[in-house]
Design an enzyme around this catalytic site. Structure first.
Site, PDB file in Angstrom:
ATOM      1  CD  GLU A 123      40.594  37.621  16.034  1.00  0.00           C
ATOM      2  OE1 GLU A 123      40.222  36.469  15.697  1.00  0.00           O
ATOM      3  OE2 GLU A 123      39.919  38.385  16.743  1.00  0.00           O
ATOM      4  CB  ALA A 126      40.414  37.038  11.170  1.00  0.00           C
ATOM      5  CB  SER A 128      42.510  39.092   3.289  1.00  0.00           C
ATOM      6  OG  SER A 128      43.840  39.389   2.931  1.00  0.00           O
ATOM      7  CB  THR A 154      51.617  48.442  13.830  1.00  0.00           C
ATOM      8  OG1 THR A 154      51.589  47.408  12.847  1.00  0.00           O
ATOM      9  CG2 THR A 154      52.798  49.349  13.552  1.00  0.00           C
ATOM     10  CD  GLN A 342      70.114  45.774 -10.658  1.00  0.00           C
ATOM     11  OE1 GLN A 342      69.672  45.118  -9.729  1.00  0.00           O
ATOM     12  NE2 GLN A 342      70.982  45.290 -11.521  1.00  0.00           N
ATOM     13  CB  ILE A 343      70.876  52.866  -9.334  1.00  0.00           C
ATOM     14  CG1 ILE A 343      69.891  52.834 -10.512  1.00  0.00           C
ATOM     15  CG2 ILE A 343      71.814  54.067  -9.421  1.00  0.00           C
ATOM     16  CD1 ILE A 343      68.936  53.995 -10.570  1.00  0.00           C
ATOM     17  N   GLY A 346      76.620  46.590  -6.162  1.00  0.00           N
ATOM     18  CA  GLY A 346      77.010  45.815  -4.972  1.00  0.00           C
ATOM     19  C   GLY A 346      76.878  46.624  -3.691  1.00  0.00           C
ATOM     20  CD  GLU A 369      47.174  51.075   7.812  1.00  0.00           C
ATOM     21  OE1 GLU A 369      46.373  51.879   7.337  1.00  0.00           O
ATOM     22  OE2 GLU A 369      48.115  51.387   8.566  1.00  0.00           O
TER      23      GLU A 369
END
Ligand code: CAA
Length: 413
Positions: A123, A126, A128, A154, A342-343, A346, A369
């Site tokens: 909620e 509410a 964790s 979900t 990163q690899i 751009g 979860e």
């Protein structure tokens, strides 16, 4: 471990992933659209039966094989991974806490793909602290009347069934014993599907608010034999579902890694493929190693969940390992998917290329979860309890001031 793996189901999941999921992943992500074609393919291939017990129309293949399917789907699209796994999350309250007649009514239709289900615990106030629910489930005659709002649902809107948690004992608000769970079917008067969230990742699966205004369901829909069992059902459900989130993260990490390693073998800079530069080659080596470590922990935690279903004395171990697997695999996925971007350099930052989506999809796995902070809380409580069994080490630790007296340490608690 290998004996638990159903290689046929892994191949079936991979076929759906490559033939249907991957080609549509980018389009569904852009449009934030539910992948109905994928859902039909999952139902036709029988994959929605995986975790449902055999007595109720399923394949009864347990947590390890559920994880295999989720990993394969997520390798092609993290959103589809959860779009599939959330049906397990939603149906575990029935499997673990439902009566036989309830299982007979709801589970076969989930197994054959006719109905989708979701899990409505969180909620606005509410998250964790899952026992601090404000939604009221009040008994009136032979019905339960539900009033309140749910957040982060979900599968909201597309699901036909909702496992809804709320307070049946208002004198104990905030306490686990106040909470019960009921099944609410879509279309019930007083049940409205609310705001749809515009999300960073997992965009193909809807996340909605749910509103209950004097929504009435038969008392028959209460899960379990009596009120007050809801918190335990929610916690046991999350133990069963967390390896699935971990497998989703694992699939995202694997998928992003494969793109990154292929790109690194073809992209040339300074006269050679960037993979030949040690900075990139070693990074790929670390990515591969961490993914493999996560895989072992995820499948071992799922194996422990399956074992604890048969032997309840293993439940504490399964609770700890489910948290550890979720924590390690999702942190690994966030790191691997970020390095994959990163690899790509751009190109990785651009939506024309597939890796940035893995990074966006991976992020939520550290949050839902149970946030990874909550997973650390769960693990740290186990570690503290387990320390009581290490008393034999005291003779090797010189005594210090403020040493806790033996009688205050609760053995094995
Ligand atoms: N199995 C069975 N019982 C359990 C349990 C478990 N795993 N964990 C706790 N319990 C029981 C305890 O034994 C205790 O029972 P008694 O009162 O009989 O002694 C009771 O529940 C209360 O336990 P705690 O004192 O440990 O409860 P707590 O208030 O400290 O909370 C927590 C524990 C682990 C923090 C829990 O609140 C938690 O898991 N929080 C995270 C919630 C979460 O994961 N939310 C996710 C929402 S779903 C989602 O994200 C779905 C989506 O969108 C896809």
């Amino acid at each position: 471990m290998l004996d638990k793996i159903n290689f046929e189901i892994k191949e079936r999941a991979r076929a759906v992933a490559e033939e249907v999921v991957r080609p549509l992943a980018s389009e569904h992500d852009k449009k934030q659209e539910y992948p109905w074609k994928v859902k039909e393919a999952l139902a036709e291939s029988g994959l929605l039966k995986t975790w449902i017990p055999k007595e109720y129309g399923g394949d009864g293949l347990g947590s390890v094989n559920l994880c295999l399917v989720v990993e394969e789907l997520s390798r092609a699209c993290g959103g589809v991974g959860v779009m599939f796994a959330v049906n397990a999350l939603g149906s575990y309250p029935i499997i673990l806490g439902g009566r036989q007649d309830q299982k007979e009514k709801w589970l076969p239709k989930i197994a054959n793909g006719e109905k989708l289900i979701s899990f409505a615990l969180s909620e606005k106030l509410a998250g964790s602290n899952a026992s601090d629910l404000k939604t009221l489930i009040s008994k009136k005659g032979e019905e339960y009347i539900i009033n309140g709002d749910k957040k982060w649902n979900t599968n909201g809107g597309v699901a036909h069934y909702y496992s809804v948690f709320g307070v049946t004992n208002p004198n104990q608000v905030g306490k686990p014993s106040a909470i019960s769970a009921v099944i609410v079917e879509k279309g019930t008067d007083g049940f409205e599907i609310g705001k749809e969230e515009d999300k960073m990742g997992i965009r193909c699966v809807p996340v909605r608010e749910l509103y209950f205004r004097n929504c009435s369901v038969p008392e028959w829909n209460l899960l379990g034999e009596s009120e007050g069992k809801g918190f335990k059902i929610a916690m046991e459900t999350l133990d069963h579902a967390r390896p699935g989130v971990a497998a989703q993260a694992l699939g995202c990490a694997q998928g992003a890694f494969e793109y990154a390693s292929r790109f690194a073998s073809r992209r040339r800079q300074f006269g050679q493929p960037i993979q030949n530069h040690q900075a990139i080659g070693f990074l790929l080596a670390d990515m591969s190693t961490r993914i493999e470590a996560a895989r072992q922990l995820v499948y071992e935690s799922a194996r422990m969940i399956d074992a604890a279903d048969k032997d309840p004395s293993l439940k504490a171990k399964a609770n700890k390992m489910a948290a550890q697997g979720k924590l390690f695999a999702t942190d690994t996925a966030m790191w691997v998917t970020t390095e994959a971007v990163q690899i790509f350099g751009g190109y990785g930052f651009m939506k024309d290329y597939p890796v940035e989506k893995y990074m966006r999809d991976a992020k939520i796995t550290q949050i839902y979860e149970g946030t990874n902070q909550i997973q650390r809380l769960v693990v740290s409580r186990h570690v503290a309890r387990e320390a009581t069994s290490l008393k034999f080490l005291d003779q090797f630790i010189p005594s210090i001031d403020q040493w806790i007296p033996d009688e205050l340490l609760k053995e094995g608690s």
